[in-house]
Scaffold this motif. Structure first.
Motif, PDB file in Angstrom:
ATOM      1  N   GLU A 226       8.259  70.012  62.882  1.00 51.24           N
ATOM      2  CA  GLU A 226       6.805  69.929  62.782  1.00 51.24           C
ATOM      3  C   GLU A 226       6.688  69.598  61.341  1.00 51.24           C
ATOM      4  O   GLU A 226       6.338  68.231  60.937  1.00 51.24           O
TER       5      GLU A 226
ATOM      6  N   SER B 182       6.530  61.143  57.644  1.00 51.95           N
ATOM      7  CA  SER B 182       5.626  59.892  58.181  1.00 51.95           C
ATOM      8  C   SER B 182       4.676  59.390  56.980  1.00 51.95           C
ATOM      9  O   SER B 182       4.610  58.121  56.985  1.00 51.95           O
TER      10      SER B 182
ATOM     11  N   ILE C 228       0.603  65.041  65.489  1.00 52.55           N
ATOM     12  CA  ILE C 228       1.756  65.572  64.048  1.00 52.55           C
ATOM     13  C   ILE C 228       2.066  65.479  62.803  1.00 52.55           C
ATOM     14  O   ILE C 228       2.104  66.527  62.080  1.00 52.55           O
ATOM     15  N   ASP C 229       2.492  64.076  62.712  1.00 58.27           N
ATOM     16  CA  ASP C 229       3.227  64.222  61.602  1.00 58.27           C
ATOM     17  C   ASP C 229       1.487  63.206  60.932  1.00 58.27           C
ATOM     18  O   ASP C 229       1.844  62.311  59.741  1.00 58.27           O
ATOM     19  N   LYS C 230       0.681  63.717  60.879  1.00 61.13           N
ATOM     20  CA  LYS C 230      -1.016  63.309  60.168  1.00 61.13           C
ATOM     21  C   LYS C 230      -0.909  62.092  60.042  1.00 61.13           C
ATOM     22  O   LYS C 230      -1.054  61.678  58.763  1.00 61.13           O
TER      23      LYS C 230
ATOM     24  N   GLU D 233      -4.556  68.712  67.153  1.00 65.09           N
ATOM     25  CA  GLU D 233      -4.562  69.495  67.101  1.00 65.09           C
ATOM     26  C   GLU D 233      -2.829  68.566  68.250  1.00 65.09           C
ATOM     27  O   GLU D 233      -1.833  68.760  68.648  1.00 65.09           O
ATOM     28  N   SER D 234      -2.899  67.577  67.596  1.00 63.33           N
ATOM     29  CA  SER D 234      -2.337  66.527  68.382  1.00 63.33           C
ATOM     30  C   SER D 234      -1.233  65.732  67.640  1.00 63.33           C
ATOM     31  O   SER D 234      -0.219  65.487  67.621  1.00 63.33           O
TER      32      SER D 234
ATOM     33  N   CYS E 120      -7.772  68.738  73.395  1.00 69.88           N
ATOM     34  CA  CYS E 120      -6.990  68.104  74.039  1.00 69.88           C
ATOM     35  C   CYS E 120      -6.672  68.596  75.418  1.00 69.88           C
ATOM     36  O   CYS E 120      -6.996  66.954  76.535  1.00 69.88           O
TER      37      CYS E 120
ATOM     38  N   LEU F 152       8.849  66.444  60.167  1.00 70.39           N
ATOM     39  CA  LEU F 152       7.546  64.964  60.622  1.00 70.39           C
ATOM     40  C   LEU F 152       6.365  64.260  60.052  1.00 70.39           C
ATOM     41  O   LEU F 152       6.943  63.192  59.283  1.00 70.39           O
ATOM     42  N   THR F 153       5.980  65.596  59.076  1.00 68.95           N
ATOM     43  CA  THR F 153       4.903  64.976  58.397  1.00 68.95           C
ATOM     44  C   THR F 153       5.332  64.205  57.607  1.00 68.95           C
ATOM     45  O   THR F 153       4.630  63.092  56.823  1.00 68.95           O
ATOM     46  N   LEU F 154       6.362  65.618  56.701  1.00 71.58           N
ATOM     47  CA  LEU F 154       7.073  64.533  54.933  1.00 71.58           C
ATOM     48  C   LEU F 154       7.374  63.401  55.740  1.00 71.58           C
ATOM     49  O   LEU F 154       6.846  62.110  54.940  1.00 71.58           O
TER      50      LEU F 154
ATOM     51  N   PHE G   6      -7.912  65.216  77.265  1.00 72.82           N
ATOM     52  CA  PHE G   6      -6.408  64.338  78.392  1.00 72.82           C
ATOM     53  C   PHE G   6      -6.709  64.485  79.510  1.00 72.82           C
ATOM     54  O   PHE G   6      -6.429  63.881  80.513  1.00 72.82           O
TER      55      PHE G   6
END
Lengths: 192, 662
Positions: free
Chosen positions: B639, B646, A163-165, A160-161, B250, B642-644, B254
């Motif tokens: 999103e 990282s 995002i950049d895996k 869920e949290s 979450c 962002l994955t790319l 949290f």
């Protein structure tokens, strides 16, 4: 200020300065001063502003004694150079300011992140999350989740949290996921 | 000691270098020092350096800063003072400390209702009741003006309420107090009293019928806007995302711990309930996997079972509605037979509809929670579905009561309502009758809550503490069920909303009722009940309470709307004697406006205006939906990016370590 019994009052300009630098109102600061000086031995109460209270005394406050995150809170807000997590009056005010009603979301989520980051490495990795969940479910063997349940839960949280895996939750991801959480504002609150 | 550094937030991005960040853009985007996550000593230094920078600003900007600073100071002083005025601040704070935010939200909701009812009472009192009081005592040279009725059949205006008949038995007063008849019927409490066409205050003509109608619309609109405002406050973020925010892991992890809990017992309970909740959710996810792998035969069996159980639920609901209808008709017929002097029988007949409704509200939910186990839903959905059924049952019961009343009032078979449009023989003043029914419902609701606490909760607690035999211990202390309590007060509030049009002083009774209920529930909670072991997160949320309250309000619009616009008003009592329906007073007033304004207003009510207006509203709605969809796609793209990024970061880090090795 006027002398009143055994408790001395906070000097006026200090009060104004604290109002400016924290989210607390005048009454809240005065109440905090009163409660803080009660934690000190009688001789030190005159200089409550500059005294430091050892961690064990802080943890006797009703607001903290039932809190599973009490040690983390003391650790995060303490500015003690000796590393003994003792708190000065200003640290105490900082803590109350972050947990007050009027604190902004940014501040609350930033400090929540610091409190949940058990190993202080700037990210929430699997170990941090595991310790967090154990704090929530309570001390004692029978209150912990089983190995399989813990894995499943951490997997879901990361899905869920994160995002950049990258397998950890950094500050921005944490703030993003907590901004969508409807219970955060009402639960992350301590009022004396 | 001197200023000390807090151990620096590791990798804290912009937070620990505020000045560098600001100088990035050309403009100085300065936030006040307290919004930075630093220790007080560091904030002090930051503020000093901000003030040093101010010296370079122009005079105008300096003045602007100084004035905004002093304005903020004044506002915070005002806020500090007004926090003393908040009702029950200390009580709710201590409840929060002992029981957590779930139960605290119920008591905050109760406080909100007390305030809302009080404001509605002030509204109705000052616009409707106060003018009549002023003219009764002749203050400001005021008098009542009664125009003679035109074109109204004499029979319609006969109305003889029993009032003060002289020497009566004492218990008649008690019966009147409990059922709103007799001496209470002719007081300002009910619609029938306001048989006034206008009040002359000095030289001003105060149009009371118009004021009555507009005050009704005003309190409905006020409640609507206030509820919407409160529900939007806590709920700004969630419309773009699919995941139900309450069910997300979450949110539970949290934001799971209530930092306000001060009582170690409450903390232990909270730990247990969190553990239970997390385990249930994980279990539910495993169940979902299982469900995805069901065979066709199993699915058929389950769906047919569900249909069967839904039919049973519908049958139960129809049974409740039918019994309420029959009982209301019976009660109305019997109470029009005034010859019966038996006090208890009279009272019982008057209260029969309330008794039946309360029984239905009590038994229905028990049956629903029993039946739902057979329907084999996911646990979270089970809870929501049971709640929805209970809400529907409670609100529809009121609707059926009102419907049966109206069928009696508009019962026009055999020319019973020929000249007047309603059944004038049995109901010369039908609005007061409806007001009396609502009054009875409200009083009975209050009596039941009192009785349950005094005669059920306390004895049970005594029994459990002093008798240690097994069946008693197995029963145990009752739990404080948040959703049941919330539905109870929403039911009472819906009655108040419907009844205020027919009984302008009803909100005052509601305010007092909720005020007393706060203390009853608080005492009951502390002494006789324990907080629920397994609280339902979604149902103890502020948003759920407000959503169901809104449904109650929308339901209340219907009876008031029908009464105002469709059923002819009583010709024998009340402010609308000289109009066909209550709504007529508005077009009547508009006809006294200047010609141009008249045309504009009548034009707005015509189809030529309504249809294009509706189309424009639809267009605006489609635009916003398209916008939301587009933004959702942008979020997804970001999103992915962002994955790319990282992955690129990992790749580069690996390359660097490889290069270092060589």
């Amino acid at each position: 200020g006027a002398m009143g019994g055994s408790a001395s009052l906070l000097p006026r300009d200090a009060l104004g300065e604290y109002q400016e630098l924290t989210f607390l109102s005048k009454q809240e600061i005065l109440l905090a001063y009163k409660r803080f000086s009660e934690l000190l031995p009688k001789e030190e109460r005159e200089n409550a502003c500059s005294a430091r209270v050892p961690k064990s005394h802080i943890l006797t406050l009703p607001e903290l004694r039932a809190n599973p995150f009490q040690h983390r809170i003391c650790h995060v807000f303490s500015t003690s150079e000796a590393g003994d997590n003792s708190m000065s009056f200003e640290d105490f005010l900082d803590m109350l300011s972050v947990f007050s009603d009027s604190a902004t979301f940014d501040i609350k989520s930033h400090y929540a992140f610091r409190i949940f980051d058990f190993d202080d490495d700037g990210t929430l990795d699997r170990k941090d999350l595991e310790q967090l969940v154990n704090c929530l479910t309570g001390q004692g063997e029978e209150s912990r989740l089983s190995r399989g349940e813990m894995e499943q839960l951490i997997q879901n949280i990361l899905e869920e949290s994160d995002i950049d895996k990258d397998g950890t939750i950094n500050l921005s991801e944490f703030q993003h996921v907590v901004s969508r959480s409807p219970d955060f504002a009402s639960s992350f609150k301590i009022v004396l | 000691g001197g200023p000390r550094e807090r151990r620096a937030a590791p990798h804290g991005p912009a937070a620990s270098q505020p000045r560098a960040l600001e100088q990035d853009g050309g403009e100085l985007a300065v936030r006040p020092a307290r919004e930075y996550p630093l220790s007080i000593a560091e904030k002090r230094r930051l503020r000093d350096s901000q003030q040093a920078d101010i010296k370079y600003l122009s005079k105008w900007k300096k003045w602007k800063k100084a004035s905004s600073k002093s304005l903020k100071k004044v506002l915070s002083e005002a806020k500090g003072l007004s926090s003393y005025l908040v009702l029950w601040r200390h009580d709710i704070h201590s409840i929060e400390g002992r029981f957590g935010t779930g139960i605290q939200s119920y008591f905050s909701f109760l406080r909100f209702l007390v305030l809302l009812n009080f404001i509605i009472f002030i509204l109705m009192f000052s616009f409707v009741t106060l003018p009549t009081i002023i003219s009764d005592y002749g203050i400001f040279n005021s008098t009542i003006a009664n125009t003679s009725p035109k074109n109204i059949e004499y029979n319609c205006t006969i109305y003889e309420p029993s009032g003060n008949k002289g020497l009566v038995y004492f218990y008649t007063y008690l019966q009147d107090l409990l059922s709103g008849t007799g001496f209470l019927e002719v007081t300002r409490l009910f619609y029938g009293y306001y048989a006034v066409d206008a009040v002359w205050i000095s030289v001003m003509r105060y149009n009371l019928p118009l004021a009555y109608l507009l005050a009704t619309f005003a309190y409905l609109a006020l409640s609507f806007l206030w509820i919407i405002k409160r529900s939007v406050e806590g709920f700004k973020q969630n419309l773009v995302h699919d995941v139900d925010p309450f069910q997300s892991y979450c949110n539970k992890v949290f934001a799971g711990w209530d930092f306000c809990i001060t009582d170690p017992n409450a903390a232990r309970l909270k730990h247990r309930s969190l553990q239970y909740e997390l385990q249930m959710d994980l279990e539910e996810e495993r169940l979902k996997q299982k469900i995805a792998h069901r065979t066709i035969k199993e699915e058929l069996r389950i769906y047919s079972l569900r249909i069967f159980i839904n039919i049973i639920v519908l049958a139960i609901l129809s049974g409740c509605f039918y019994s309420i209808y029959m009982v209301t008709v019976f009660s109305q017929e019997k109470s029009n037979d005034i010859s019966n002097t038996n006090f208890q029988a009279n009272l019982l007949v008057q209260y029969l509809p309330s008794v039946v409704i309360t029984l239905a509200n009590f038994i229905g939910p028990q049956i629903f929670s029993f039946l739902i186990k057979f329907e084999d839903y996911l646990p979270a959905f089970e809870i929501i579905l049971t709640l929805m059924r209970c809400v529907f049952l409670r609100l529809a019961n009121i609707g059926v009561l009102l419907f049966s009343l109206w069928s009696q009032i508009s019962d026009c078979a055999a020319d019973k309502c020929e000249p007047c449009g309603y059944n004038y023989k049995l109901y010369p003043c039908w609005e007061s009758d409806v007001g009396q029914e609502m009054y009875k419902l409200m009083i009975f609701d209050f009596i039941i809550i009192l009785a349950m606490t005094l005669f059920v909760d306390f004895p049970r607690k005594l029994l459990v503490t002093h008798c240690s035999c097994k069946p008693v211990q197995w029963f145990g202390l009752p739990e404080f069920s948040i959703s049941d309590n919330v539905l109870e007060i929403i039911y009472g509030q819906t009655i108040c909303w419907i009844g205020t049009f027919f009984s302008p002083l009803l909100p005052a009774i509601a305010t007092v009722k909720y005020f007393i209920i706060f203390y009853i529930k608080k005492i009951s909670l502390i002494h006789t009940r324990k907080p629920a072991d397994k609280p339902i997160r979604a149902s103890s949320s502020k948003f759920f309470f407000l959503a169901v309250l809104l449904i109650g309000l929308l339901l209340a619009f219907i009876p008031v709307g029908v009464s105002v616009a469709s059923i002819p008003s009583s010709k024998a009592c009340g402010p609308f004697r000289n109009f066909n329906t209550s709504w007529e007073v508005v077009p009547d007033t508009i006809r006294t406006f200047p010609k141009g304004l008249q045309q504009v207003l009548f034009g707005m009510a015509s189809e030529a205006f309504a249809v294009p207006f509706f189309m424009v509203i639809c267009l605006v709605m489609f635009y916003f939906m398209a916008l939301a969809g587009a933004q959702k796609r942008v979020v997804e793209q970001l999103e992915e990016q962002l994955t790319l990024e990282s992955r690129d970061k990992m790749f580069l880090i690996r390359k660097i370590t490889e290069a270092k090795r060589h």
